[in-house]
Design an enzyme around this catalytic site. Structure first.
Site, PDB file in Angstrom:
ATOM      1  N   THR B  52       0.862  -1.173   0.000  1.00 48.83           N
ATOM      2  CA  THR B  52       0.000   0.000   0.000  1.00 48.83           C
ATOM      3  C   THR B  52       0.899   1.223   0.000  1.00 48.83           C
ATOM      4  OG1 THR B  52      -1.830   1.148   1.067  1.00 48.83           O
ATOM      5  CG2 THR B  52      -0.362  -0.090   2.529  1.00 48.83           C
ATOM      6  N   GLU B  53       0.630   2.162  -0.913  1.00 45.89           N
ATOM      7  CA  GLU B  53       1.622   3.195  -1.200  1.00 45.89           C
ATOM      8  C   GLU B  53       1.845   4.158  -0.048  1.00 45.89           C
ATOM      9  OE1 GLU B  53      -1.123   2.628  -2.979  1.00 45.89           O
ATOM     10  OE2 GLU B  53      -2.117   4.469  -3.642  1.00 45.89           O
ATOM     11  N   ASN B  54       0.955   4.152   0.950  1.00 42.91           N
ATOM     12  CA  ASN B  54       1.226   4.997   2.104  1.00 42.91           C
ATOM     13  C   ASN B  54       2.308   4.422   3.023  1.00 42.91           C
ATOM     14  OD1 ASN B  54      -1.086   3.219   2.374  1.00 42.91           O
ATOM     15  ND2 ASN B  54      -1.262   3.948   4.469  1.00 42.91           N
ATOM     16  N   SER B  94       8.545   4.036  -0.489  1.00 46.05           N
ATOM     17  CA  SER B  94       7.356   3.408  -1.074  1.00 46.05           C
ATOM     18  C   SER B  94       7.255   3.706  -2.566  1.00 46.05           C
ATOM     19  CB  SER B  94       6.102   3.917  -0.353  1.00 46.05           C
ATOM     20  OG  SER B  94       4.974   3.218  -0.812  1.00 46.05           O
TER      21      SER B  94
END
Lengths: 236, 224
Positions: B52-54, B94
């Protein structure tokens, strides 16, 4: 002796001036330094430029700072979230300007700013409306956009624990922009739930080395934005 | 009032069909909405790692209602869990995973996909809309394969698979495959190619709802 603790959030943000550029950590509510933002609202600085991933939700934290009319421009990747009504109104009425930046480009611009890299090329956004006005150059047959590093006067971020030297550990996905913004501001202010003595944190586990941190404020039980929004809270 | 009968695949069946094409061991980023459903249908025996890009690899399903940590969330800002082997990292790392080509697959929704693989999925370009892009432009620029999962047409019946996107682009020539309620379609140098029809759907039905020529070649691309 180095001791970066300051007594209160109010003291930590006391010298933020009108017209300052401020990086504010957080992705949604994770890592949002709610108490520092509320102290900034109380302090009164205005005509601010904020750099953040979102624009807050409900009427607390970053959304409350916007609602108080203190922000003239936001640099942001996703200024629209469930429960975010403050920014859309300000944007539509023209009272707050928006510089929209892809999330990864925003992160890298902050990292570059903090790392002394003035600009870099990225493949993100090539051929899209966000490429307009940007230099485009080919490397190895592929197109890239020139993006500039950014710096700020202040960064407000949230960690889980710090030592008095300003070494910081974070909580889970609340890390997000914190380590990058800590590098990219003249003055980095961190709120943490716990402050310990030097030597109590494992040097191998430090995420943000203290050299990037100027002030540490202990906020023992930080508020969570979603809980405040659920309770219908508004600040001030 | 009764609902009209579903023609072709439901959203869940679309997600299930797409999940068949994800190889074991892939590092995968799922977008918000229908893409999130894919995780429910990964075939037994395959193990995927969700990014998840966060700032997390090893994302697990949502916790029970009222459980979880408000600082353990996904890109849609919903609470998630951490599976054994999870790693947390900051945004620059990320997006280095994303832009640097380290992720195998990203599944995204779409407003429009063009026959050359152009994707529009972040803005309808209406003057009153609040522009918000998030990580979509980075994901399509860097992840090795981009699968789109979407209804074949809009609610108004307009084609989403088009010759040229009219909405603002997210990326140019980035989409590899499209999974819709009606068909699985591949983007090739020669345009859209039908890979597979949904049960009970015929070629003409799909072509009539696709605003670009649909190649119908016998060559079948193997899943994965």
């Amino acid at each position: 002796m180095i001791d970066k603790r300051v007594a209160s959030a109010a003291e930590a943000v006391s010298d933020i001036f009108d017209g300052a550029t401020i990086m504010i950590g957080g992705f949604g509510e994770a890592g949002s330094p709610v108490e520092l933002i509320h102290a900034l609202i109380d302090q009164g600085a205005t005509n601010l430029t904020t750099i953040s991933n979102n624009t807050g939700s409900g009427q607390v934290g970053l959304a409350a700072l916007l609602k108080a009319g203190r922000v003239s421009k936001v640099v942001c990747s996703f200024p629209r979230t469930a429960n975010s009504t403050v920014f859309p109104e300000l944007y539509r009425s023209g009272r707050t300007k928006l510089e929209l930046v892809p999330q990864g480009t925003l992160a890298e611009r902050i990292r570059a700013g903090g790392a002394g890299v003035p600009a870099f090329y990225t493949p993100s956004a090539v051929g899209t409306p966000l490429a307009e006005g940007k230099e485009c150059r080919e490397f190895g047959g592929r197109k890239y956009l020139l993006e500039h590093g950014i710096r700020a006067d202040f960064s407000l971020i949230k960690g889980r624990v710090a030592d008095t030297h300003g070494n910081i550990l974070y909580n889970k996905t609340a890390r997000n922009f914190g380590p990058l913004m800590a590098m990219a501001a003249k003055v980095t202010i961190v709120q943490v739930a716990e402050v310990v003595e030097p030597g109590q944190l494992d040097p191998e586990s430090i995420v943000t080395p203290g050299i990037f941190v100027d002030r540490v404020v202990a906020i023992a039980n930080p508020a969570h934005e979603s809980e405040l929004v659920e309770a219908g809270a508004s600040y001030p | 009032m009764t609902k009209p009968p579903v023609i072709g695949r439901t959203r869940e069946e679309m997600a299930q069909r797409l999940a068949l094409d994800i190889p074991d061991g892939s590092y995968v980023n799922l977008g918000i909405g229908i893409p999130e459903l894919v995780a429910k249908f990964v075939p037994a025996g395959r193990s995927l790692i969700y990014h998840t890009e966060n700032g997390m690899l090893g994302m697990g399903p949502a916790p029970s209602p009222g459980e979880g940590d408000p600082e353990l969330i996904n890109a849609g800002k919903q609470r998630v869990t951490a599976l054994p082997g999870t790693a947390y990292f900051h945004h620059a790392d990320s997006f280095a995973m994303i832009r640097g080509g380290h992720l195998d697959l990203c599944v995204l929704g779409a407003l429009q996909v063009a026959q050359n693989g152009d994707l529009a999925n972040w803005s309808t370009g209406e003057p009153d809309a609040i522009p918000a892009v998030g990580g979509a432009m980075d994901l399509v620029a860097g992840v090795k394969s981009i699968f789109v999962i979407t209804q074949h047409c809009t609610r108004e019946g307009e084609a989403k698979l088009v010759q040229k996107c009219t909405f603002p682009l997210t990326g140019c020539a980035v989409v590899n495959r499209i999974y819709t309620d009606l068909a699985v379609i591949e983007v090739t140098p020669n345009g859209f190619r039908l890979v597979e029809l949904s049960p009970g759907i015929d070629f003409n039905f799909v072509q009539e709802r696709t605003a670009a020529p649909l190649l119908r070649t016998p060559e079948r691309i193997e899943a994965g």
